[in-house]
Scaffold this active site. Structure first.
Site, PDB file in Angstrom:
ATOM      1  N   GLU A  62      -0.422  -1.214 -13.114  1.00  0.00           N
ATOM      2  CA  GLU A  62       0.827  -1.984 -13.261  1.00  0.00           C
ATOM      3  C   GLU A  62       0.910  -3.076 -12.202  1.00  0.00           C
ATOM      4  O   GLU A  62       0.114  -3.114 -11.265  1.00  0.00           O
ATOM      5  CB  GLU A  62       2.031  -1.042 -13.099  1.00  0.00           C
ATOM      6  CG  GLU A  62       2.100  -0.418 -11.697  1.00  0.00           C
ATOM      7  CD  GLU A  62       3.280   0.525 -11.488  1.00  0.00           C
ATOM      8  OE1 GLU A  62       3.772   1.118 -12.466  1.00  0.00           O
ATOM      9  OE2 GLU A  62       3.707   0.665 -10.315  1.00  0.00           O
ATOM     10  N   HIS A  64       4.313  -5.703 -10.358  1.00  0.00           N
ATOM     11  CA  HIS A  64       5.757  -5.933 -10.266  1.00  0.00           C
ATOM     12  C   HIS A  64       6.034  -6.822  -9.065  1.00  0.00           C
ATOM     13  O   HIS A  64       5.149  -7.026  -8.222  1.00  0.00           O
ATOM     14  CB  HIS A  64       6.516  -4.605 -10.164  1.00  0.00           C
ATOM     15  CG  HIS A  64       5.821  -3.564  -9.338  1.00  0.00           C
ATOM     16  ND1 HIS A  64       5.605  -3.716  -7.990  1.00  0.00           N
ATOM     17  CD2 HIS A  64       5.258  -2.378  -9.665  1.00  0.00           C
ATOM     18  CE1 HIS A  64       4.963  -2.652  -7.526  1.00  0.00           C
ATOM     19  NE2 HIS A  64       4.724  -1.820  -8.531  1.00  0.00           N
ATOM     20  N   HIS A  68       4.515  -2.545  -2.295  1.00  0.00           N
ATOM     21  CA  HIS A  68       4.309  -1.155  -1.872  1.00  0.00           C
ATOM     22  C   HIS A  68       3.639  -1.143  -0.497  1.00  0.00           C
ATOM     23  O   HIS A  68       2.688  -1.894  -0.264  1.00  0.00           O
ATOM     24  CB  HIS A  68       3.350  -0.413  -2.806  1.00  0.00           C
ATOM     25  CG  HIS A  68       3.881  -0.114  -4.161  1.00  0.00           C
ATOM     26  ND1 HIS A  68       5.127   0.376  -4.397  1.00  0.00           N
ATOM     27  CD2 HIS A  68       3.291  -0.214  -5.378  1.00  0.00           C
ATOM     28  CE1 HIS A  68       5.289   0.566  -5.697  1.00  0.00           C
ATOM     29  NE2 HIS A  68       4.198   0.196  -6.320  1.00  0.00           N
ATOM     30  N   HIS A 102      -2.322  -2.958  -9.608  1.00  0.00           N
ATOM     31  CA  HIS A 102      -2.730  -1.853  -8.725  1.00  0.00           C
ATOM     32  C   HIS A 102      -2.759  -0.539  -9.484  1.00  0.00           C
ATOM     33  O   HIS A 102      -2.027  -0.354 -10.469  1.00  0.00           O
ATOM     34  CB  HIS A 102      -1.820  -1.754  -7.502  1.00  0.00           C
ATOM     35  CG  HIS A 102      -0.368  -1.571  -7.827  1.00  0.00           C
ATOM     36  ND1 HIS A 102       0.421  -2.605  -8.266  1.00  0.00           N
ATOM     37  CD2 HIS A 102       0.441  -0.474  -7.795  1.00  0.00           C
ATOM     38  CE1 HIS A 102       1.648  -2.160  -8.476  1.00  0.00           C
ATOM     39  NE2 HIS A 102       1.698  -0.864  -8.208  1.00  0.00           N
ATOM     40  N   CYS A 116       4.715   6.290  -0.034  1.00  0.00           N
ATOM     41  CA  CYS A 116       4.859   4.925  -0.558  1.00  0.00           C
ATOM     42  C   CYS A 116       6.270   4.433  -0.264  1.00  0.00           C
ATOM     43  O   CYS A 116       7.252   5.015  -0.720  1.00  0.00           O
ATOM     44  CB  CYS A 116       4.590   4.898  -2.057  1.00  0.00           C
ATOM     45  SG  CYS A 116       4.794   3.252  -2.784  1.00  0.00           S
TER      46      CYS A 116
HETATM   47 MN    MN Z   1       3.630   0.150  -8.460  1.00  0.00          MN
END
Ligand code: MN
Length: 148
Positions: A62, A64, A68, A102, A116
């Site tokens: 994914e 976004h 992270h 990632h 995370c």
């Molecule tokens: Mn992610």
């Protein structure tokens, strides 16, 4: 949830912390991943989660807008961040920039656990379409790594 001290009761498990499904809606592909929210005080404006990928499992491929900040705390594995695939081990740090593909994978014989850190308010992940996958697969290392 806001106890001042919660003891670790087993590797990757803490007193009073619920072990959750990695993703609830079932629309994104993943395998054998659990999620625990360790810290989510609104005053922090961020959340610290613990993810654990069982042997042979993987997170969703994914991207976004949010970032992270990851620290491996258990086992080892492999991850894709952008163009590159990295071997990752205990206490390694991984930073995923905005809008960057990632994915994390555990090897066949060992679980991969990592912390995370994310913004509490964040955009929804985007999944790769056929064109994105073709671009990702142009590199043989990435092609061999990704799971969808
Ligand atoms: Mn992610």
């Amino acid at each position: 949830m806001n106890e001042p001290h919660r003891t670790r009761v087993a590797p990757g498990r803490w007193q009073g912390v619920e072990v959750l499904e990695y993703k609830q809606d079932g629309s994104a592909p993943f395998r054998d991943v659990t999620r625990q929210v360790l810290f989510e005080d609104p005053a922090l404006a961020c959340q610290l989660r613990y993810f654990e990928i069982a042997p042979g499992g993987h997170t969703t491929l994914e991207r976004h807008g949010h970032v992270h900040a990851v620290m491996v705390v258990r086992g080892h594995g492999t991850c894709l961040v952008g163009d590159d695939v990295f071997d990752i081990g205990e206490h390694d740090l991984v930073q995923v920039p905005p809008s960057t593909w990632h994915q994390f994978r555990a090897p066949a014989d060992v679980a991969l656990g990592f912390l995370c850190l994310v913004n509490a308010e964040r955009d929804r992940p985007q999944l790769p379409d056929a064109g994105d996958l073709a671009a990702l697969r142009r590199d043989p290392t990435r092609a061999a790594f990704i799971r969808v």
